[in-house]
Scaffold this motif. Structure first.
Motif, PDB file in Angstrom:
ATOM      1  N   ASP A  85       0.652  -1.185   0.052  1.00  0.00           N
ATOM      2  CA  ASP A  85       0.043  -0.169   0.065  1.00  0.00           C
ATOM      3  C   ASP A  85       0.910   1.344   0.038  1.00  0.00           C
ATOM      4  OD1 ASP A  85      -2.278  -1.483   0.065  1.00  0.00           O
ATOM      5  OD2 ASP A  85      -2.607  -1.259   2.094  1.00  0.00           O
ATOM      6  N   SER A  86       1.996   1.098   0.539  1.00  0.00           N
ATOM      7  CA  SER A  86       2.879   2.466   0.740  1.00  0.00           C
ATOM      8  C   SER A  86       3.628   2.643  -0.578  1.00  0.00           C
ATOM      9  CB  SER A  86       4.016   2.080   1.592  1.00  0.00           C
ATOM     10  OG  SER A  86       4.890   1.035   1.247  1.00  0.00           O
ATOM     11  N   MET A  87       3.408   1.908  -1.719  1.00  0.00           N
ATOM     12  CA  MET A  87       4.086   2.194  -2.941  1.00  0.00           C
ATOM     13  C   MET A  87       3.112   2.692  -3.875  1.00  0.00           C
ATOM     14  SD  MET A  87       6.167  -1.633  -3.651  1.00  0.00           S
ATOM     15  CE  MET A  87       7.620  -1.808  -2.341  1.00  0.00           C
ATOM     16  N   PRO A  88       3.620   3.203  -4.937  1.00  0.00           N
ATOM     17  CA  PRO A  88       2.684   3.907  -6.029  1.00  0.00           C
ATOM     18  C   PRO A  88       2.061   2.524  -6.905  1.00  0.00           C
ATOM     19  CG  PRO A  88       4.960   4.316  -6.560  1.00  0.00           C
ATOM     20  CD  PRO A  88       4.956   3.873  -5.252  1.00  0.00           C
ATOM     21  N   PHE A  89       0.992   2.857  -7.503  1.00  0.00           N
ATOM     22  CA  PHE A  89       0.466   1.693  -8.237  1.00  0.00           C
ATOM     23  C   PHE A  89       1.417   1.147  -9.411  1.00  0.00           C
ATOM     24  CE2 PHE A  89      -3.227   3.965  -6.802  1.00  0.00           C
ATOM     25  CZ  PHE A  89      -3.833   2.943  -6.027  1.00  0.00           C
ATOM     26  N   PHE A  90       1.901  -0.153  -9.455  1.00  0.00           N
ATOM     27  CA  PHE A  90       2.631  -0.554 -10.504  1.00  0.00           C
ATOM     28  C   PHE A  90       2.066  -0.531 -11.789  1.00  0.00           C
ATOM     29  CE2 PHE A  90       5.241  -3.638 -12.509  1.00  0.00           C
ATOM     30  CZ  PHE A  90       6.502  -3.343 -12.357  1.00  0.00           C
ATOM     31  N   PHE A  91       0.678  -1.128 -11.931  1.00  0.00           N
ATOM     32  CA  PHE A  91       0.003  -1.272 -13.192  1.00  0.00           C
ATOM     33  C   PHE A  91      -1.050  -0.356 -13.089  1.00  0.00           C
ATOM     34  CE2 PHE A  91       0.998  -5.544 -11.819  1.00  0.00           C
ATOM     35  CZ  PHE A  91       1.801  -6.369 -12.856  1.00  0.00           C
ATOM     36  N   SER A  92      -0.315   0.895 -14.069  1.00  0.00           N
ATOM     37  CA  SER A  92      -1.042   2.055 -13.963  1.00  0.00           C
ATOM     38  C   SER A  92      -0.686   2.727 -15.411  1.00  0.00           C
ATOM     39  CB  SER A  92      -0.920   3.416 -13.105  1.00  0.00           C
ATOM     40  OG  SER A  92       0.456   3.483 -12.876  1.00  0.00           O
ATOM     41  N   ARG A  93      -1.175   3.643 -15.870  1.00  0.00           N
ATOM     42  CA  ARG A  93      -1.013   4.033 -17.286  1.00  0.00           C
ATOM     43  C   ARG A  93       0.534   4.973 -17.238  1.00  0.00           C
ATOM     44  NH1 ARG A  93      -4.762   7.558 -21.438  1.00  0.00           N
ATOM     45  NH2 ARG A  93      -3.365   7.560 -23.301  1.00  0.00           N
ATOM     46  N   LYS A  94       1.320   4.677 -18.252  1.00  0.00           N
ATOM     47  CA  LYS A  94       2.474   5.152 -18.278  1.00  0.00           C
ATOM     48  C   LYS A  94       2.700   6.104 -19.615  1.00  0.00           C
ATOM     49  CE  LYS A  94       3.746   2.580 -15.114  1.00  0.00           C
ATOM     50  NZ  LYS A  94       3.950   2.968 -13.645  1.00  0.00           N
ATOM     51  N   ASP A  95       3.410   7.161 -19.423  1.00  0.00           N
ATOM     52  CA  ASP A  95       3.624   8.315 -20.547  1.00  0.00           C
ATOM     53  C   ASP A  95       4.256   7.813 -21.649  1.00  0.00           C
ATOM     54  OD1 ASP A  95       1.921   9.948 -18.994  1.00  0.00           O
ATOM     55  OD2 ASP A  95       3.612  10.975 -18.077  1.00  0.00           O
ATOM     56  N   HIS A  96       5.215   6.819 -21.634  1.00  0.00           N
ATOM     57  CA  HIS A  96       5.961   6.363 -22.706  1.00  0.00           C
ATOM     58  C   HIS A  96       5.742   4.922 -23.157  1.00  0.00           C
ATOM     59  CE1 HIS A  96       7.618   4.551 -18.777  1.00  0.00           C
ATOM     60  NE2 HIS A  96       8.289   3.685 -19.500  1.00  0.00           N
ATOM     61  N   LEU A 120       2.743   1.194 -23.049  1.00  0.00           N
ATOM     62  CA  LEU A 120       1.512   0.567 -22.562  1.00  0.00           C
ATOM     63  C   LEU A 120       2.326  -0.583 -21.568  1.00  0.00           C
ATOM     64  CD1 LEU A 120      -0.815  -0.121 -25.480  1.00  0.00           C
ATOM     65  CD2 LEU A 120      -1.306   1.296 -23.239  1.00  0.00           C
ATOM     66  N   MET A 121       1.740  -0.716 -20.434  1.00  0.00           N
ATOM     67  CA  MET A 121       2.382  -1.759 -19.267  1.00  0.00           C
ATOM     68  C   MET A 121       1.488  -3.008 -19.531  1.00  0.00           C
ATOM     69  SD  MET A 121       2.942  -1.933 -15.318  1.00  0.00           S
ATOM     70  CE  MET A 121       4.657  -1.087 -15.641  1.00  0.00           C
ATOM     71  N   ILE A 122       2.059  -4.226 -19.740  1.00  0.00           N
ATOM     72  CA  ILE A 122       1.634  -5.337 -19.809  1.00  0.00           C
ATOM     73  C   ILE A 122       1.080  -5.779 -18.460  1.00  0.00           C
ATOM     74  CG2 ILE A 122       1.814  -7.807 -20.416  1.00  0.00           C
ATOM     75  CD1 ILE A 122       4.213  -7.145 -22.125  1.00  0.00           C
ATOM     76  N   LEU A 123      -0.255  -5.973 -18.346  1.00  0.00           N
ATOM     77  CA  LEU A 123      -0.887  -6.528 -17.203  1.00  0.00           C
ATOM     78  C   LEU A 123      -0.957  -7.975 -17.087  1.00  0.00           C
ATOM     79  CD1 LEU A 123      -2.367  -5.999 -14.442  1.00  0.00           C
ATOM     80  CD2 LEU A 123      -4.284  -5.690 -15.859  1.00  0.00           C
ATOM     81  N   GLY A 124      -1.301  -8.704 -18.222  1.00  0.00           N
ATOM     82  CA  GLY A 124      -1.507 -10.044 -18.229  1.00  0.00           C
ATOM     83  C   GLY A 124      -0.916 -10.569 -19.485  1.00  0.00           C
ATOM     84  N   ILE A 125      -0.702 -11.954 -19.674  1.00  0.00           N
ATOM     85  CA  ILE A 125      -0.485 -12.713 -20.800  1.00  0.00           C
ATOM     86  C   ILE A 125      -1.341 -13.946 -21.060  1.00  0.00           C
ATOM     87  CG2 ILE A 125       1.388 -13.905 -22.155  1.00  0.00           C
ATOM     88  CD1 ILE A 125       1.968 -10.767 -22.138  1.00  0.00           C
TER      89      ILE A 125
END
Length: 397
Positions: A295-306, A308-313
């Motif tokens: 909870d203390s960390m920023p959201f890992f799977f969020s929208r990135k400016d550079h 698209l982050m892969i959430l699942g395969i």
């Protein structure tokens, strides 16, 4: 004597199929798979693994660990009365009714059973059957129970460390700011069947048909007992593999501490109660520590400016065959920069027979992957992303 032991081993395996928990765990695994597929289809309109993935994962590693534990329990002379085994089974069933697999950790199941044994052994009953069970509780060695507890907790840590990272399920939820963020849910169930020695005199009194054999001037029987080990976790601020390994290592360390207390309880019986208490408190602290850290960390799977982050395969798709990993970021498709899901699919259509991706891996290093695309393969490569804001708003409506 050897022939008698071999016969008892075979009969003990046969008794596994008489245990109601054996069939209950299979049913629970199927139900977990059904719930996962239903949730994934609701969120992504597809599912990752089929509905029997949890069922296929129920036994393989658990059987190996169970055989190791059987050698240790039999070799160390751990004797467990029938009433104690029955109580552990009842508590397992009751905790499973919460539908939260975290309560099926051996720390909770065996820990609660230990205090149940202590309490129930003070009672009495006019029923001969119930009084027989109460006598079992009175004759239970708390040291034997805490030895079993420590072994199962170490097994839980190994299962979480080695298998807990497989088959995690992506999910999308709403942040406090109303934005879509990704998470990974882990709900795993394992069965660890363990051979246990039961005192024959007690069983002969209640069940005349129970096969017995002699050991050190006493009568005993072998039985194969299915123990359930459950694990449930959600990660938002880190890679699911990192979070799960974080927990697995601490569970193993927790089990080692309990094993030391179990050995000490041979000379100081009070340490068995200390071990059961520490099992409950320590396992809860491990969960709380991970939750607070995540909870203390920023959201890992969020929208990135550079990219698209892969959430699942999705398994058996071009994305898996290309070696793409959860947590990597797709920055270019066919040399076209992409920052949205729509842009990703538009760039993909530029060349329907071949695709080249520029990827930033979880270490921040750039790599390139490319592959020919064939008819009948997944037209979207099989990658799941966090929703674009507009798509999320439409879905929320």
């Amino acid at each position: 004597m050897i022939e008698l032991w071999l016969v008892e081993f075979l009969k003990g395996i046969g008794r596994l199929f008489l245990h109601p928990l054996f069939y209950g765990l299979f049913g629970m695994a199927v139900f977990l798979g059904y719930l996962r597929v239903k949730r994934e289809r609701k969120v992504f309109h597809t599912r990752l693994h089929d509905g029997f993935y949890e069922l296929r994962s129920l036994l393989p590693m658990g059987v190996i660990l169970g055989l190791v534990l059987s050698i240790i329990t039999i070799g160390s002379g751990v004797v467990m009365p029938f009433g104690t085994i029955a109580l552990i089974g009842v508590i397992t069933i009751l905790l499973s009714l919460t539908f939260s697999l975290r309560w099926l950790s051996p720390s909770y199941v065996i820990g609660f059973s230990m205090f149940g044994i202590i309490f129930l052994s003070t009672l009495s009953s006019e029923s001969s059957f119930l009084q027989g069970l109460i006598e079992d509780f009175k004759n239970t060695s708390l040291t034997a129970v805490v030895v079993l507890l420590a072994l199962l907790v170490i097994s839980e840590g190994l299962l979480v460390l080695k298998n807990g990272t497989k088959g995690t399920s992506p999910h999308i939820e709403q942040s406090k700011r109303g934005l879509p963020v990704g998470s990974h849910l882990t709900r795993r169930l394992w069965m660890v069947p363990v051979f246990l020695i039961l005192p024959g005199e007690v069983l002969q009194t209640q069940f005349q048909w129970w096969p017995l054999f002699s050991l050190n001037d006493g009568q005993y029987a072998l039985t194969f007992v299915p123990f359930a080990i459950g694990f449930q976790n959600k990660t938002l601020g880190m890679l699911p593999s990192d979070g799960i390994r974080f927990i697995g290592k601490r569970i193993i360390a927790h089990g080692i501490v309990l094993a030391a207390l179990a050995v000490g309880s041979i000379w100081y019986p009070l340490l068995a109660i200390v071990g059961a208490s520490l099992a409950l408190i320590g396992r809860e602290l491990i969960s709380i520590h991970h939750r607070l850290t995540d909870d203390s960390m920023p959201f890992f799977f969020s929208r990135k400016d550079h990219g698209l982050m892969i959430l699942g395969i999705i398994p058996k798709t071009p994305a898996e065959k290309m070696g793409l990993q959860v947590g990597e970021i797709v920055t270019k498709v066919n040399s076209i920069p992409v920052k949205s899901e729509g842009g990703f699919y538009e760039a993909l259509q530029k060349n329907r027979a071949y695709c080249k991706l520029e990827i930033v891996d979880t270490n921040g290093e750039v790599r390139f992957v490319q592959r020919a695309l064939y008819d009948g393969e997944h037209h979207e490569l099989g990658i799941l992303f966090v929703y674009d804001q507009k798509k999320w708003e439409n879905k929320a409506v």
